[in-house]
Design a protein around this motif. Structure first.
Motif, short mmCIF file in Angstrom:
data_model
loop_
_atom_site.label_atom_id
_atom_site.label_comp_id
_atom_site.label_asym_id
_atom_site.label_seq_id
_atom_site.Cartn_x
_atom_site.Cartn_y
_atom_site.Cartn_z
N VAL A 100 0.91 -1.09 0.07
CA VAL A 100 -0.08 -0.12 -0.14
C VAL A 100 0.94 1.29 0.04
CG1 VAL A 100 -1.60 1.26 1.24
CG2 VAL A 100 -2.01 -1.21 0.92
N PHE A 101 1.97 1.26 0.71
CA PHE A 101 2.80 2.26 0.98
C PHE A 101 3.44 2.65 -0.60
CE2 PHE A 101 6.98 4.23 1.26
CZ PHE A 101 7.04 5.39 2.32
N ALA A 102 3.76 1.51 -0.97
CA ALA A 102 4.41 1.81 -2.41
C ALA A 102 3.36 2.30 -3.44
CB ALA A 102 5.00 0.41 -3.03
N VAL A 103 2.18 1.86 -3.43
CA VAL A 103 1.15 2.24 -4.28
C VAL A 103 0.95 3.77 -4.19
CG1 VAL A 103 -0.89 2.19 -5.41
CG2 VAL A 103 0.39 0.20 -5.10
N ARG A 104 0.98 4.15 -3.07
CA ARG A 104 0.57 5.61 -2.62
C ARG A 104 1.95 6.33 -2.79
NH1 ARG A 104 -2.89 5.10 3.06
NH2 ARG A 104 -4.64 3.82 2.20
N HIS A 111 -4.35 11.92 -9.62
CA HIS A 111 -5.49 11.16 -9.40
C HIS A 111 -6.29 10.94 -10.81
CE1 HIS A 111 -5.51 12.89 -5.36
NE2 HIS A 111 -5.24 13.93 -5.94
N PRO A 112 -7.03 10.08 -10.91
CA PRO A 112 -7.64 9.70 -12.11
C PRO A 112 -8.08 10.87 -12.89
CG PRO A 112 -8.53 8.17 -10.32
CD PRO A 112 -7.79 9.34 -9.78
N GLU A 113 -7.88 10.94 -14.47
CA GLU A 113 -8.48 11.97 -15.07
C GLU A 113 -9.77 11.61 -15.51
OE1 GLU A 113 -5.66 12.30 -18.23
OE2 GLU A 113 -4.01 12.92 -17.03
N VAL A 118 -8.86 3.53 -12.45
CA VAL A 118 -7.85 3.16 -11.36
C VAL A 118 -6.61 2.64 -12.09
CG1 VAL A 118 -7.24 2.15 -9.44
CG2 VAL A 118 -9.22 3.44 -9.45
N GLU A 119 -6.99 1.46 -12.91
CA GLU A 119 -6.05 0.47 -13.59
C GLU A 119 -5.23 1.36 -14.65
OE1 GLU A 119 -9.36 -0.39 -13.32
OE2 GLU A 119 -8.80 -2.13 -11.67
N MET A 131 -0.03 -5.24 -8.53
CA MET A 131 -0.29 -4.42 -7.52
C MET A 131 -1.12 -3.43 -7.50
SD MET A 131 2.20 -5.77 -5.35
CE MET A 131 2.43 -7.60 -6.03
N ARG A 132 -1.84 -3.41 -8.51
CA ARG A 132 -2.98 -2.30 -8.73
C ARG A 132 -4.03 -2.56 -7.91
NH1 ARG A 132 -2.15 -2.04 -15.39
NH2 ARG A 132 -0.32 -1.70 -15.21
N HIS A 133 -4.53 -3.57 -7.09
CA HIS A 133 -5.49 -3.65 -6.45
C HIS A 133 -5.16 -2.97 -4.91
CE1 HIS A 133 -3.46 -7.13 -5.08
NE2 HIS A 133 -3.83 -7.01 -4.06
N TYR A 134 -4.00 -2.37 -4.62
CA TYR A 134 -3.74 -1.92 -3.46
C TYR A 134 -3.92 -0.40 -3.78
CZ TYR A 134 -1.33 -5.93 -1.92
OH TYR A 134 -0.96 -7.22 -1.41
N TYR A 135 -4.30 0.08 -4.68
CA TYR A 135 -4.79 1.47 -4.64
C TYR A 135 -6.05 1.71 -4.24
CZ TYR A 135 -5.61 6.26 -6.56
OH TYR A 135 -6.08 7.41 -7.20
N GLY A 136 -6.16 2.73 -3.20
CA GLY A 136 -7.58 2.79 -2.72
C GLY A 136 -7.43 2.12 -1.41
N THR A 137 -6.55 1.20 -1.06
CA THR A 137 -6.73 0.56 0.13
C THR A 137 -6.20 1.24 1.40
OG1 THR A 137 -6.07 -1.26 -1.11
CG2 THR A 137 -5.83 -1.41 1.27
#
Length: 137
Positions: A100-104, A111-113, A118-119, A131-137
């Motif tokens: 989660v730290f890495a994704v953030r 932010h999404p345009e 999100v992908e 690892m994309r499912h960790y976005y928003g966690t």
């Protein structure tokens, strides 16, 4: 976690994990770590090291560096090897937190345009698909 990331970026003017590690005095090394290990973070004689599997793609090397930087910032003094060998505590929690730290970190300030998923945002920021499912966690 968000506050730690924002302080890092503000202080060092970057969200690049390689530059952050350098500025924090963390030594980065590349070695063949085998099939199962992408990276390792450890301390030895008050020196900090991130070892990245040298056969990874550049995208994965960047993510692994950010992940291991997460261990440095979030899990000071905790050794995964000690946890696995000498306690009943599950190191999986720390691995999830580092992901989660890495994704953030890698998506910080972005932010999404309009119309972007999100992908797509994660792909644009070099986050490996797994690892994309960790976005928003």
């Amino acid at each position: 976690m968000e506050e730690i990331i924002q302080r890092l970026i503000k202080r060092h003017h970057t969200n690049c994990p390689f530059r952050l590690a350098q500025e924090l005095g963390i030594h980065i090394r590349y070695h063949d770590l085998g099939e199962q290990t992408r990276g390792i973070y450890y301390r030895k004689l008050r020196r900090r090291f991130i070892v990245i599997h040298d056969k990874l793609t550049d995208e994965w090397k960047r993510f692994v560096c950010a992940h291991e930087l997460g261990h440095d910032r979030l899990h000071k003094g905790i050794s995964r090897f000690f946890l696995e060998e000498h306690t009943f505590f599950n190191p999986g929690k720390f691995e999830r937190q580092a992901n989660v730290f890495a994704v953030r970190l890698l998506t910080a300030g972005d932010h999404p345009e309009p119309g972007e998923t999100v992908e797509q945002l994660c792909a644009r920021n070099g986050i490996p698909e797994e690892m994309r499912h960790y976005y928003g966690t």
